[in-house]
Design an enzyme around this catalytic site. Sequence first.
Site, short mmCIF file in Angstrom:
data_model
loop_
_atom_site.label_atom_id
_atom_site.label_comp_id
_atom_site.label_asym_id
_atom_site.label_seq_id
_atom_site.Cartn_x
_atom_site.Cartn_y
_atom_site.Cartn_z
N HIS A 15 -8.76 -3.17 8.97
CA HIS A 15 -8.19 -3.08 7.44
C HIS A 15 -6.81 -4.39 7.53
CE1 HIS A 15 -5.44 0.79 8.31
NE2 HIS A 15 -4.69 -0.68 8.03
N GLU A 67 -10.21 -1.48 3.38
CA GLU A 67 -10.74 -0.51 4.71
C GLU A 67 -12.25 -1.63 4.84
OE1 GLU A 67 -9.73 0.80 6.81
OE2 GLU A 67 -8.79 2.77 6.12
N ASP A 125 0.19 -0.85 0.04
CA ASP A 125 -0.21 -0.17 0.18
C ASP A 125 0.67 1.01 0.05
OD1 ASP A 125 0.94 -0.24 2.54
OD2 ASP A 125 -1.27 -0.43 3.34
N ASN A 136 -9.45 -1.01 13.18
CA ASN A 136 -10.46 -1.59 12.34
C ASN A 136 -10.66 -2.69 11.38
OD1 ASN A 136 -9.39 -0.59 10.24
ND2 ASN A 136 -10.54 0.95 9.33
C1 GLP Z 1 -1.61 0.93 8.22
C2 GLP Z 1 -1.06 0.28 7.28
C3 GLP Z 1 -0.94 -1.09 7.36
C4 GLP Z 1 -0.14 -1.31 8.21
C5 GLP Z 1 -1.71 -1.44 9.55
C6 GLP Z 1 -1.61 -2.00 10.39
O1 GLP Z 1 -2.02 2.03 7.94
N1 GLP Z 1 -1.31 0.60 5.92
O2 GLP Z 1 -0.07 -1.98 5.66
O3 GLP Z 1 -0.05 -2.74 8.21
O4 GLP Z 1 -1.96 -0.01 9.19
O5 GLP Z 1 0.01 -1.02 11.13
P1 GLP Z 1 1.33 -0.96 12.29
O6 GLP Z 1 1.75 -1.69 12.28
O7 GLP Z 1 1.61 0.69 12.48
O8 GLP Z 1 0.39 -1.20 13.97
#
Ligand code: GLP
Length: 258
Positions: free
Chosen positions: A149, A154, A78, A147
């Site tokens: 995702h 989403e 992403d 949430n």
């Molecule tokens: C982000 C990214 C994801 C990531 C997730 C968790 O928004 N789009 O690719 O894996 O949320 O992030 P974190 O590891 O900082 O909790």
Amino acid sequence: MYVGGKLREPIMITRIYEDYRRLSTNTAREIMRVVLEKPDAVLCLATGETPLGAYAEFVRQAKMQRIDISGIRFVALDEWVGIPPSNPGSCHYFLHRHLFQPLQVEPRQIHLFDGMATDLQDVCTRMDAHLSELGGIDFLLVGIGVNGHIGFNEPGVSFDRSAHVAELAPETRATAQKYFQGETVLEKGFTLGIRQIMDARTVILMANGARKTDIIQAAIEQPVSESVPASVLQQHPNSLFFLDAVAAAQLQDSSRKA
Ligand code: GLP
């Protein structure tokens, strides 16, 4: 179950580790395994705080053992739309800083979303074409949003989609401020779609800490639903949930806690 044109039985494994260090070491071991078994593997590695320990350990091991990764291909999961690669909060910056630079990965091995492109659809079309050319993803490491995702798929996303631009959910915009140096306007994100995630040969979802406890329970033990996109991995033929004990604390099925 029907996935990516083939009939395959879902196999989902949950592994719970005592702490973040063990979670990271074991995740790094899985990345290493793929790289050693398939020197031309296609890897898709998430950004975010969760995998930082695993990447540091993987880089350390790969350097120490002088692993040749010149044949490995990397694709993005992403990216934030409108955030330049020079911004430390961008996925581009993250991947270069934590993986590509220390491992001396060459540009020919990398295909990322261009966060600054003006033709957003073209970026998605090129990612779809590139992935098809590579024959799909061998190993995908994803995190999970609070949430539910995965990538920027989403809540409410259709499970049929390939690469697309997502409107970011309010929780995502708020939580993501932690990646940026100052208050940053985030509205949209490029993401691989659930179809491409489900077509990956192996998927590891990694989660740690109390912020993820409730959503991990929903993703693993509630019925598969578009309202919790990560729950789709219950139907994946080869998915693993790698968790620390805190993130796994609400799992009801005690056999998972072995
Ligand atoms: C982000 C990214 C994801 C990531 C997730 C968790 O928004 N789009 O690719 O894996 O949320 O992030 P974190 O590891 O900082 O909790």
